[in-house]
Write a protein that holds these residues in place. Structure first.
Motif, PDB file in Angstrom:
ATOM      1  N   LEU A  76       1.078  -1.561  -0.247  1.00 45.16           N
ATOM      2  CA  LEU A  76       0.196   0.152  -0.103  1.00 45.16           C
ATOM      3  C   LEU A  76       1.010   1.535  -0.136  1.00 45.16           C
ATOM      4  O   LEU A  76       0.247   2.461  -0.876  1.00 45.16           O
ATOM      5  CB  LEU A  76      -0.719   0.275   1.059  1.00 45.16           C
TER       6      LEU A  76
ATOM      7  N   MET B  63       0.101  -5.683   0.832  1.00 50.15           N
ATOM      8  CA  MET B  63      -0.860  -6.117   0.414  1.00 50.15           C
ATOM      9  C   MET B  63      -1.575  -7.635   0.898  1.00 50.15           C
ATOM     10  O   MET B  63      -2.769  -7.212   1.300  1.00 50.15           O
ATOM     11  CB  MET B  63      -1.682  -5.538  -1.113  1.00 50.15           C
TER      12      MET B  63
ATOM     13  N   LEU C  65      -8.001  -6.884  -1.367  1.00 53.06           N
ATOM     14  CA  LEU C  65      -7.844  -6.179   0.270  1.00 53.06           C
ATOM     15  C   LEU C  65      -8.855  -6.592   0.797  1.00 53.06           C
ATOM     16  O   LEU C  65      -9.197  -6.796   2.166  1.00 53.06           O
ATOM     17  CB  LEU C  65      -7.701  -4.825   0.450  1.00 53.06           C
TER      18      LEU C  65
END
Lengths: 188, 521
Positions: free
Chosen positions: B136, B196, B269
């Motif tokens: 991220l 992630m 996610l």
């Protein structure tokens, strides 16, 4: 996760004042607001690293006693980015000041054109020769709010009458009535 | 380990190094131009090589600096990333050719030459970095790189209109970046990682409310970047003032990076369907309100900006359906829309060149004046409207089929709205065609040809008419893009299959997690 109050309170204060400043119209305050919000977010990142510990990879210490180094790396990156963007924004505001002598964000002219076009189009059919200033002057969103003072200098219509039609200026008595009705229509 | 692995960081590294080189060579415009062209061509080639490799052998995962996955930074290329990298590089290359042809670099006082190419390359690096980011925070850095370059490009030359538009754009972008950063902080606080794949593993164990909070924060940040209603207000305000090629590349790529991030958020996610209905409603509003805004506009560039917002709704629709078919259709539609929207903005740039303005109330007779421009605008306009043989139709058909497959009342409502909006899209485009191309010049109320306009401004100067003429390179670049849009329609079958495979990759998080974190590599 327990969070230190000494970090939480400043963060909340920074966010609150940052958002307040960001909503101002003056660009200088907007920049200050952005800086405050950026710093508040850095504090948030710091809080998320958990309780403070000893320096990581310090010799002879238990790994469990270390501070979490990752958020600090993230903060460092974020600080550098905020720094670069602030420098750019300051240059932008300076340029804007040089060009317009104005510290406020201006309203988009095209938006104003679209917003006022309908009233003009609606008037088009009955817009004859008789009074040439039917299209009421579009309200300038950048202008300061009108003064309430009854003794204020002549209203703005006179200025526009002079500019837009010679007839109205020459025969004020005749066109006076039409002028006022035209204006109320146009104002809607 | 695959032989193509070392190519992965090059898509980011090459443009960055070239940006530094072009900045050093700021006095040698020819060198700058050739470096930029060469590097972007190389990136496009690498993109295609990666796409072929990934499609055959599965995702490529690069541990930057040799630190293994959860600890170091990872670059991940799966089918979706490779597809986006290839298409973006192709678009960047064509727009670069167009801007070279436009002489953006030499005879326009509004645009200083020496920073154009470096900013453009940095923008490319940011876009590519966002597409290959495996964590991220790296995604955030990619966003920031491309945003800062876009600030420079949008305010190029520092004229008053561009400064005004740039201010809105920058403040809104900064706000979304801060939201994104705060979301990353919260995600790190909750899961202890920014990788992630690892977030995906750990997020299911979090309390439901916390999951929703993180999910909403990320979607808000990406929604501003993708210009999803009601977070789209900034886009039509800021894009039209920039130089034509800059607007074209922004319209094609920047919002799509936001869509890409939303795709990743929804599939890797937070694969739970809790926010899907909210996404569908937002998609509906984006489509309808965007197109209504487009109908109100009299300026071609602003009209196109509003259709851009409207069609973002289609991609959000595909994501919001939450099925493999929906995601595949969204991916195909994204690819189609990157190419078509860029082409239309390049077409608007050509119109501006030929007609001297982009306001349809002052344009006329362009069909006679320049039939080539007419064709180059007409084909992508039909494509955007979703007329049958073109890729726009195929993408929309895919979305509609996916909606039918879901079959809830909300999905059917969206189906109806998508069809209606597709029809409404034709209306402003047909109006441009009727007024700017078909209407005889004599019928334009206050027509000013480019030459007379210039004479008014500069009565004693030399005639500038020759300079304003269309260069062959501009036509060539736009024609190339039109050819790509037609090519997308012809090759739609294989491409749709590829999009379906890319969508299938995203279904079920286990494949991605295994590729990034899996043991023996």
């Amino acid at each position: 996760m327990t969070v230190s109050l000494a970090l939480l309170v400043p963060m909340a204060v920074l966010y609150a004042s940052g958002v307040y400043l960001l909503l101002e119209k003056s660009m200088t305050r907007v920049i200050l607001g952005i800086l405050l919000i950026g710093n508040a977010t850095n504090l948030l990142l710091l809080m998320m690293s958990g309780p403070a510990g000893v320096a990581p990879i310090a010799d002879g210490k238990e790994p469990g006693a270390f501070s979490d180094p990752v958020p600090q790396a993230l903060i460092l990156t974020a600080i550098v980015i905020t720094f670069a963007v602030s420098a750019f924004l300051l240059a932008l505001v300076y340029r804007s000041w040089r060009l317009a002598q104005e510290d406020e964000v201006q309203v988009d002219e095209e938006d104003v054109a679209v917003a006022t076009r309908d009233t003009q189009a609606a008037e088009e059919p009955d817009r004859g020769e008789e009074s040439s200033e039917v299209s009421a002057p579009a309200e300038d969103p950048n202008a300061p709010p009108p003064a309430e003072d009854p003794n204020a200098p002549p209203p703005a219509e006179d200025v526009f009458a002079d500019e837009e039609s010679g007839d109205a200026a020459e025969l004020p008595g005749v066109d006076g009535v039409e002028e006022s009705t035209g204006d109320t229509e146009g104002g809607r | 380990m695959s032989a193509a692995l070392p190519l992965v960081p090059l898509v980011v590294l090459l443009p960055l190094v070239a940006a530094a080189a072009t900045l050093l060579l700021s006095r040698h415009e020819h060198a700058q131009r050739w470096i930029t062209l060469g590097v972007l061509t190389a990136v496009a080639v690498i993109g295609v090589v990666l796409l072929i490799e990934v499609d055959a052998n599965g995702p490529l995962v690069m541990d930057v600096g040799g630190w293994p996955a959860p600890f170091g930074i990872v670059l991940v290329v799966d089918r979706l990333s490779a597809l986006m990298v290839s298409v973006s590089a192709a678009v960047l290359l064509s727009v670069l050719l167009f801007s070279v042809g436009q002489g953006l670099a030499d005879d326009d006082d509004d645009t200083p030459v020496s920073i154009y190419y470096p900013s453009y390359l940095v923008l490319s690096a940011g876009v590519m970095n966002a597409f290959v980011a495996g964590d991220l925070f790296n995604l955030y850095v990619g966003f920031e790189i491309l945003l800062i370059a876009s600030y420079v490009l949008l305010t190029l030359g520092g004229t008053e209109a561009r400064i005004r538009a740039g201010t809105t754009y920058i403040v809104v972008s900064l706000l979304s970046s801060v939201l994104f950063l705060a979301a990353i902080a919260m995600v790190y606080g909750a899961t202890g990682t920014v990788n992630m794949a690892q977030i995906s593993e750990r997020v299911a164990d979090l309390p439901a409310e916390l999951q929703t909070l993180l999910h909403v924060m990320l979607l808000l940040a990406f929604g501003i970047k993708a210009a999803v209603f009601p977070l789209s207000f900034w886009l039509p305000d800021s894009y039209p003032t920039a130089p034509a090629p800059v607007t074209a590349v922004f319209a094609g790529l920047l919002t799509k990076v936001g869509i890409y991030a939303i795709l990743r958020t929804e599939t890797i996610l937070f694969p739970t369907p809790e926010l899907n209905e909210a996404l569908l409603i937002v998609a509906l509003l984006t489509m309808v309100i965007g197109i209504l805004g487009a109908i109100a506009q009299a300026d071609i560039k602003r009209m196109l900006s509003f259709t851009l917002v409207s069609h973002i709704g289609y991609m959000v629709l595909g994501v919001g359906l939450g099925t493999a078919a929906g995601v595949a259709a969204a991916i195909f539609y994204t690819i189609h829309h990157i190419v078509v929207q860029t082409t239309l903005f390049l077409g608007a740039g050509l119109i501006e060149r030929v007609g001297g303005t982009t306001s349809i109330s002052r344009l006329g007779g362009l069909l006679k004046a320049s039939p080539v421009v007419a064709v180059l605008f007409f084909l992508p306009a039909l494509n955007l409207g979703g007329i049958p043989p073109f890729s726009g139709f195929i993408g929309k058909l895919g979305l509609l089929e996916a909606s039918v497959a879901v079959g809830t009342p909300l999905a059917y409502t969206l189906l109806g709205a998508a069809v209606a909006v597709s029809l409404l899209t034709l209306y402003p485009l047909a109006r441009v065609w009727n007024l700017a191309f078909w209407r005889p010049r004599e019928e334009v109320a206050d027509y000013r040809s480019v030459l007379t306009a210039e004479l008014d401004e500069n009565p004693f100067g030399d005639s500038q008419g020759g300079k304003r003429a269309l260069s062959r390179l501009m036509i060539g670049a736009t024609a190339g893009m039109v050819a790509v849009t037609v090519g997308l329609s012809i090759a739609a079958g294989p491409l749709y299959d590829l999009a379906t495979r890319a969508g299938a990759d995203l279904q079920g998080t286990s494949r991605y997690i295994e590729a990034v974190l899996g043991g023996d590599r």
